[in-house]
Design a protein around this motif. Sequence first.
Motif, PDB file in Angstrom:
ATOM      1  N   THR A 110       0.816  -1.213   0.000  1.00 48.25           N
ATOM      2  CA  THR A 110       0.000   0.000   0.000  1.00 48.25           C
ATOM      3  C   THR A 110       0.853   1.268   0.000  1.00 48.25           C
ATOM      4  O   THR A 110       0.556   2.226  -0.725  1.00 48.25           O
ATOM      5  N   GLU A 111       1.910   1.294   0.808  1.00 45.37           N
ATOM      6  CA  GLU A 111       2.768   2.481   0.849  1.00 45.37           C
ATOM      7  C   GLU A 111       3.535   2.636  -0.461  1.00 45.37           C
ATOM      8  O   GLU A 111       3.727   3.758  -0.949  1.00 45.37           O
ATOM      9  N   TYR A 112       3.978   1.535  -1.005  1.00 47.25           N
ATOM     10  CA  TYR A 112       4.694   1.582  -2.286  1.00 47.25           C
ATOM     11  C   TYR A 112       3.775   2.127  -3.382  1.00 47.25           C
ATOM     12  O   TYR A 112       4.176   2.974  -4.182  1.00 47.25           O
ATOM     13  N   MET A 113       2.537   1.647  -3.429  1.00 45.83           N
ATOM     14  CA  MET A 113       1.604   2.079  -4.463  1.00 45.83           C
ATOM     15  C   MET A 113       1.212   3.543  -4.311  1.00 45.83           C
ATOM     16  O   MET A 113       0.753   4.168  -5.272  1.00 45.83           O
ATOM     17  N   ALA A 114       1.403   4.079  -3.127  1.00 44.17           N
ATOM     18  CA  ALA A 114       1.088   5.494  -2.900  1.00 44.17           C
ATOM     19  C   ALA A 114       2.200   6.415  -3.395  1.00 44.17           C
ATOM     20  O   ALA A 114       2.027   7.637  -3.438  1.00 44.17           O
ATOM     21  N   LYS A 115       3.329   5.833  -3.778  1.00 43.04           N
ATOM     22  CA  LYS A 115       4.432   6.645  -4.282  1.00 43.04           C
ATOM     23  C   LYS A 115       4.101   7.191  -5.669  1.00 43.04           C
ATOM     24  O   LYS A 115       3.288   6.615  -6.407  1.00 43.04           O
ATOM     25  N   PRO A 116       4.740   8.299  -6.045  1.00 42.50           N
ATOM     26  CA  PRO A 116       4.520   8.822  -7.400  1.00 42.50           C
ATOM     27  C   PRO A 116       5.269   7.983  -8.433  1.00 42.50           C
ATOM     28  O   PRO A 116       6.210   7.252  -8.102  1.00 42.50           O
ATOM     29  N   ASP A 117       4.834   8.076  -9.678  1.00 38.61           N
ATOM     30  CA  ASP A 117       5.564   7.485 -10.804  1.00 38.61           C
ATOM     31  C   ASP A 117       5.738   5.981 -10.671  1.00 38.61           C
ATOM     32  O   ASP A 117       6.854   5.450 -10.759  1.00 38.61           O
ATOM     33  N   VAL A 118       4.641   5.274 -10.471  1.00 35.65           N
ATOM     34  CA  VAL A 118       4.671   3.813 -10.408  1.00 35.65           C
ATOM     35  C   VAL A 118       4.241   3.235 -11.755  1.00 35.65           C
ATOM     36  O   VAL A 118       3.195   3.626 -12.304  1.00 35.65           O
ATOM     37  N   ILE A 119       5.046   2.328 -12.294  1.00 41.63           N
ATOM     38  CA  ILE A 119       4.693   1.550 -13.485  1.00 41.63           C
ATOM     39  C   ILE A 119       4.457   0.110 -13.035  1.00 41.63           C
ATOM     40  O   ILE A 119       5.222  -0.423 -12.226  1.00 41.63           O
ATOM     41  N   ILE A 120       3.410  -0.516 -13.551  1.00 44.88           N
ATOM     42  CA  ILE A 120       3.177  -1.933 -13.298  1.00 44.88           C
ATOM     43  C   ILE A 120       3.231  -2.648 -14.634  1.00 44.88           C
ATOM     44  O   ILE A 120       2.500  -2.300 -15.569  1.00 44.88           O
ATOM     45  N   LEU A 121       4.095  -3.645 -14.722  1.00 48.63           N
ATOM     46  CA  LEU A 121       4.420  -4.233 -16.024  1.00 48.63           C
ATOM     47  C   LEU A 121       4.625  -5.732 -15.897  1.00 48.63           C
ATOM     48  O   LEU A 121       5.294  -6.194 -14.976  1.00 48.63           O
ATOM     49  N   GLY A 122       4.035  -6.491 -16.823  1.00 47.49           N
ATOM     50  CA  GLY A 122       4.372  -7.905 -16.856  1.00 47.49           C
ATOM     51  C   GLY A 122       3.230  -8.808 -17.270  1.00 47.49           C
ATOM     52  O   GLY A 122       2.226  -8.383 -17.852  1.00 47.49           O
TER      53      GLY A 122
END
Length: 236
Positions: free
Chosen positions: A123-135
């Motif tokens: 949850t804290e990681y996903m709240a960071k700016p500039d997140v790419i999810i890939l795969g």
Amino acid sequence: MRIVSWNCQGAFRKKAKYILKMQPDIVVIQECEPLEKLSFDDELARPQIMQWFGDGKKGIGIFSYSNYNFIVDVSYNPEIRHCIPLTVTGSETFNLLAVWAMNHDIRKLRYVGQLHAALNEYTEYMAKPDVIILGDFNSNAIWDYKPRIGTHSEIVRRLSEHGLVSIYHELNEQTQGNEEQNTFFLYRHEDRGYHIDYCFVPLEWMNNISKFEIGDYKTWSPHSDHCPLLIEFKEG
């Protein structure tokens, strides 16, 4: 910056040369053998930075062919197979959740269930700016009826709450579950294709995408049951 994601169906050491033709900066490889088995005949195929996460003979490899480095976020939970939260540093700095959503002994936790587990855990990681999810998500809205912890459509909704959109669907104005181009071909049969590989980025990044491509079946089916995704971002 060019990022490539590809489920290589094993033996990446023998197939890296095909990916290099795409001139990637960062490569995310699903079904990749452990690093100790990555002996490249051609030294040009050897990444500058290599990280691998998995168990047994196959996992997910994250490789740099330029000046990018990877820092594993403190929230990483290896029991979620496999969703790797990384911070990427180099010419650009951003966060990358590299995905190979896998099977699980508990039916409800299979595939898309692993993605829901990752979003709950990070949850804290996903709240960071500039997140790419890939795969390789191993999921599609057509399978929402299956008894999982959550559905693919719920994943899309949860990502949208973080301001993330699927590049393919935004560019092609297509809805989830109605994709015209497939990324996976069961048993490498062209008539058994599905769209299960994705790249989600912040909506405001869409204007910075200069190229998005899915490899074609005829070119890639001799090497894998998946076709690679190529995403190119404008500089700056």
